[in-house]
Design a protein around this motif. Structure first.
Motif, short mmCIF file in Angstrom:
data_model
loop_
_atom_site.label_atom_id
_atom_site.label_comp_id
_atom_site.label_asym_id
_atom_site.label_seq_id
_atom_site.Cartn_x
_atom_site.Cartn_y
_atom_site.Cartn_z
N ALA A 109 -6.01 0.52 -1.33
CA ALA A 109 -5.60 1.63 -2.79
C ALA A 109 -6.49 2.31 -3.30
N TYR B 249 1.09 -1.29 -0.37
CA TYR B 249 -0.47 -0.13 -0.27
C TYR B 249 1.12 0.89 0.03
N ALA C 34 -4.02 -3.91 0.97
CA ALA C 34 -3.64 -2.86 -0.23
C ALA C 34 -4.16 -2.56 -0.70
N HIS D 232 -11.42 -5.23 2.11
CA HIS D 232 -9.97 -4.29 2.44
C HIS D 232 -9.69 -4.79 4.07
#
Length: 244
Positions: free
Chosen positions: A144, A99, A140, A124
């Protein structure tokens, strides 16, 4: 006295035409999302896939140089089953996706290219419902993607020649969440969802000794039926929906 909680899932919004699904690995979308995607493409909606990796570290008995191209091929075939023809790979390294700004930049660029109203990603959070630990790649990429939906609309964040900002993302839908809010009827797309996941046969055959079709059908229908208990009794695909 505490008021009873209405835990029924709401229908997903329907007033959109383009979606972008962003996940870490080949097969991430097929483990639960494909029935919804098949229904959406049937309705004339445009959906593209972006994968952070090619899943090259996913099979212990196969070297990454051989595994990556094979899993890419399986992913493209899998997407085609549910009406998705655009599949992109960002070429981050499987198993060690980080990330950070590099990942956010790549996903923001994909959002600017495809200009979706709906962005789809995978769980996530640290765990799957507090029961199983999630993988770092999923965490990640999911995080993101949520951030990149905003980055894509800001012309001063990750400016790239030829890519105009896109502030048209209205929702980010997270599949595999332990706190879903919305759902899609899985019935029209279920058979294609089964066939779509079966395209990942090489990977499935190292996961289980069970017959691949029996394994896939049991997994997908069981998930859909459980979700359907909160969606009027109809088999369903669930999402946690974040509005923007």
């Amino acid at each position: 006295m505490t008021e009873p909680t209405n835990n029924q899932l709401k229908p997903m919004p329907e007033d959109w035409t383009r979606a972008l699904a962003v996940v870490a690995h080949p097969d991430d979308l097929e483990y639960g999302c494909s029935a919804a995607i098949a229904s959406w493409t049937d309705g004339g909606r445009e959906i593209a896939y972006v994968l952070a990796t090619r899943g090259e570290a996913g099979i212990d008995t196969m070297e990454p140089a051989k595994c990556g191209p094979l899993r890419e091929q399986e992913q493209r075939a899998s997407a085609a089953v549910v009406g998705v023809t655009e599949v992109e790979f960002l070429d981050h390294k499987d198993g060690v996706v980080e990330y950070g700004t590099a990942l956010r930049r790549d996903i923001a660029a994909a959002i600017r290219r495809h200009r979706p109203e709906l962005v789809i990603t995978l769980n996530h959070r640290d765990t799957w419902g507090g029961v199983a630990w999630n993988t770092p790649d999923h965490v990640a990429v999911g995080r993101a993607t949520l951030d990149a939906a905003g980055d894509a609309g800001n012309r001063w964040i990750f400016p790239e020649p030829g890519l105009e900002p896109w502030n048209g993302v209205r929702w980010v839908a997270v599949a595999g969440s332990s706190t879903p809010t919305h759902a899609v009827d899985a019935t029209p797309g279920m058979e294609r969802a089964v066939l779509s996941l079966l395209e990942h046969r090489t990977y499935i055959e190292v996961l289980t000794d069970e017959d691949p079709e029996t394994y896939v059908r049991s997994f997908l229908t069981g998930y859909a039926q459980t979700t359907g208990e909160r969606f009027g009794g109809k088999p369903a695909v669930a999402f946690e929906l974040f509005s923007r």
